[in-house]
Write a protein that holds these residues in place. Structure first.
Motif, mmCIF file in Angstrom:
data_model
loop_
_atom_site.group_PDB
_atom_site.id
_atom_site.type_symbol
_atom_site.label_atom_id
_atom_site.label_comp_id
_atom_site.label_asym_id
_atom_site.label_seq_id
_atom_site.Cartn_x
_atom_site.Cartn_y
_atom_site.Cartn_z
ATOM 1 N N HIS A 90 0.831 -1.193 0.000
ATOM 2 C CA HIS A 90 0.000 0.000 0.000
ATOM 3 C C HIS A 90 0.874 1.254 0.000
ATOM 4 O O HIS A 90 2.001 1.251 0.463
ATOM 5 C CB HIS A 90 -0.913 0.008 1.228
ATOM 6 N N TYR B 187 0.809 5.187 1.345
ATOM 7 C CA TYR B 187 0.151 6.097 2.278
ATOM 8 C C TYR B 187 0.789 7.479 2.169
ATOM 9 O O TYR B 187 1.912 7.623 1.664
ATOM 10 C CB TYR B 187 0.256 5.578 3.706
ATOM 11 N N TYR B 188 0.080 8.484 2.707
ATOM 12 C CA TYR B 188 0.529 9.858 2.570
ATOM 13 C C TYR B 188 0.429 10.579 3.915
ATOM 14 O O TYR B 188 -0.493 10.331 4.707
ATOM 15 C CB TYR B 188 -0.310 10.595 1.524
ATOM 16 N N THR C 254 -4.766 8.348 2.808
ATOM 17 C CA THR C 254 -4.745 8.360 1.347
ATOM 18 C C THR C 254 -4.194 9.692 0.856
ATOM 19 O O THR C 254 -3.989 10.631 1.629
ATOM 20 C CB THR C 254 -6.154 8.164 0.795
ATOM 21 N N GLN C 255 -3.993 9.785 -0.459
ATOM 22 C CA GLN C 255 -3.468 11.024 -1.003
ATOM 23 C C GLN C 255 -4.447 12.175 -0.782
ATOM 24 O O GLN C 255 -4.040 13.306 -0.509
ATOM 25 C CB GLN C 255 -3.169 10.862 -2.499
#
Length: 522
Positions: A36, A38-39, A51-52
């Protein structure tokens, strides 16, 4: 002091060369995406899904959430936090990667954050972790004012494998109480404290480490049970103690029976640029004590130091041991440029009779230019206590007006059993202004003509005493002219000794010949 723009140009050239020689280690833009993504962003919330479009707010929130194969992109901005990485990646699924978002720089700042009482702590902390990559971050402004707390930029400890630190900047890590043995700080510290489990398969590449106040400690160091590692393409500068160090016998890790685990070993220090490293403003040292090395192997074994640019430091490259009865051993220093150091260009052996020494150091095809600029009496190549098995071949040594080329300064009475440290030959010696300035010290006695020195040392029979004909000593272009006597005058040694390429990355062997110095002429 040479022209700053000239030095900057040489440093840029060195970095470009290092990137070409180690392309897989110098590129940090492409992150393998196996899990995954991630942000984290400064406008995020830790209650978000990461998420972004809905990023987390802190890097620690991300570190607490990721599993092997995951990648964390941190958007540009300042994150005032320290981070512990609680989970390892894996060989089967992939590493856990923390990266600044492409084209942006995330800053992890320790500004205003306290180092917990009585502890050693980093802005980044990886204890007993494996398969972790940290890349593209700005890490800095972590400070202590104590003899019991130690701030670090990036701290790797315990045991683990396959950790990569790529293209980060680590700076302004400071302990304002600089003293020995306490009152310390580090830029990057790798501390292998377990045995037999080690920290291994470590890559530290493309980082900048600068503006540190470290007390008795180092800018970038490996200590204890650390093996199979590469330190390449880093720029280490403007710090008040040792630049890059591989250390042993510091009681970091236990030894088990007759097996020694407590030493950094089986590693490479290559393609780095190290400059403006001096203890002169360091409160842990006395004024006039020019003792900070650019590159220091102290108690390490089976280490290769090659194609580094080291200048304007106290001691260029030192291979030594500070522990009585213990040795730095089986180290190769080759194809390096070392110039304008305050003290020695290259130094081996223990600094005193109660220190350890150096065994089987191979120092070949280096260029040393006008070191000992502060007139400390150390010279270009310094031999101290307890050195044996030395090979010093194919080097260009160009002293300043003091003219001290080889300085084996302990007398035979002070250093019993070490009257001949090894083989010294096939070098080229010169001194600024006039060859009449050239001089050598052997077992504490000074010689001003090469014949007397050769007779006393029983070394350097095939060595040349001549002008190497550098291209330009003002701009510090230390290539040589086509008429130079260095061409083809080196002893032909195996590639395992001299390396397959020279400082420029050109083949070291040319038409069956080897030149003297760091460069091989086409």
């Amino acid at each position: 002091m040479k022209n700053v723009s000239v030095l900057a140009g040489m440093q840029a050239l060195s970095l470009a060369l290092a990137a070409a020689l180690y392309p897989s280690l110098s590129q940090a833009s492409a992150v393998p995406l196996t899990g995954h993504v991630y942000y984290v962003a400064t406008n995020g919330l830790n209650s978000n899904p990461g998420t972004q479009d809905a990023p987390w707010l802190t890097v620690q929130r991300a570190a607490n959430s990721v599993v092997p194969g995951d990648t964390v992109y941190v958007r540009g901005g300042v994150y005032n936090e320290t981070v512990d990485v609680p989970t390892s990646g894996s060989a089967a699924i992939g590493p856990i990667t923390f990266s600044s978002y492409p084209g942006e720089t995330a800053t992890l700042s320790g500004k205003g954050l306290l180092v917990p009482a009585g502890t050693t702590r980093g802005v980044w902390n990886l204890s007993d972790r494996s398969y972790i990559t940290i890349q593209g971050f700005d890490v800095g402004y972590y400070t202590a004012s104590s003899t019991t707390e130690t701030p670090i930029g990036i701290y790797i400890s315990g045991a683990g494998s396959n950790i990569s630190l790529l293209n980060n900047r680590v700076h302004d890590i400071v302990n304002t109480v600089e003293s020995c043995p306490n009152g310390n700080a580090f830029g990057i510290e790798v501390y292998g404290s377990r045995a037999p489990a080690s920290i291994n398969n470590l890559t530290i590449s493309g980082n900048e480490v600068d503006h540190l106040r470290t007390g008795c400690s180092e800018s970038l160091s490996l200590t204890g049970n650390v093996e199979h590692w590469t330190i390449s393409n880093n720029v280490v500068h403007d710090n008040d103690n040792i630049g890059i160090a591989a250390l042993g016998f510091e009681k970091a890790a236990p030894n088990i029976g007759s097996v020694i685990y407590d030493q950094a070993r089986d590693g490479v220090i290559a393609g780095n640029t190290v400059y403006n490293i001096s203890s002169q403003t360091n409160g842990a040292y006395h004024p006039g004590d020019f003792s900070s090395d650019g590159i220091y192997v102290e108690g390490g074994t089976r280490v290769t130091v090659e194609r580094n640019l080291v200048h304007h430091v106290d001691i260029g490259i030192e291979l030594a041991s500070e522990t009585l009865g213990k040795l730095t051993s089986e180290v190769i220093a080759r194809n390096n440029l070392v110039y304008l150091s305050n003290s020695a260009g290259i130094s081996i052996g223990g600094a005193g009779s109660k220190n350890g020494g150096t065994l089987n150091a191979t120092i070949v095809n280096n260029t040393l230019f006008q070191n000992d600029s502060q007139g400390t009496g150390s010279g270009e190549f310094q031999i101290q206590y307890h050195a044996s098995g030395t090979v010093f071949e194919n080097n260009v040594i160009y002293a300043n007006s003091n003219g001290l080329l080889v300085n084996f300064w302990p007398s035979s009475a002070q250093n019993p059993g070490y009257g001949n440290p090894g083989t010294i030959d096939h070098n080229l010696y010169n001194a600024a202004a006039s060859l009449d300035n050239a001089n050598w010290t052997w077992l504490g006695t000074s010689y001003t003509d090469v014949g007397s020195y050769r007779n006393a040392s029983q070394n350097d029979a095939a060595t040349l005493v001549a002008d190497p004909q550098f291209v330009n000593t003002t701009t510090l272009d230390l290539h040589v002219s086509t008429a130079s006597l260095v061409r083809g005058a080196g002893l032909v040694l195996p590639a395992t000794v001299v390396g397959s390429v020279d400082y420029d990355g050109q083949p070291r062997m040319s038409n069956g010949r080897i030149d003297i110095g760091a460069y091989q002429q086409p």
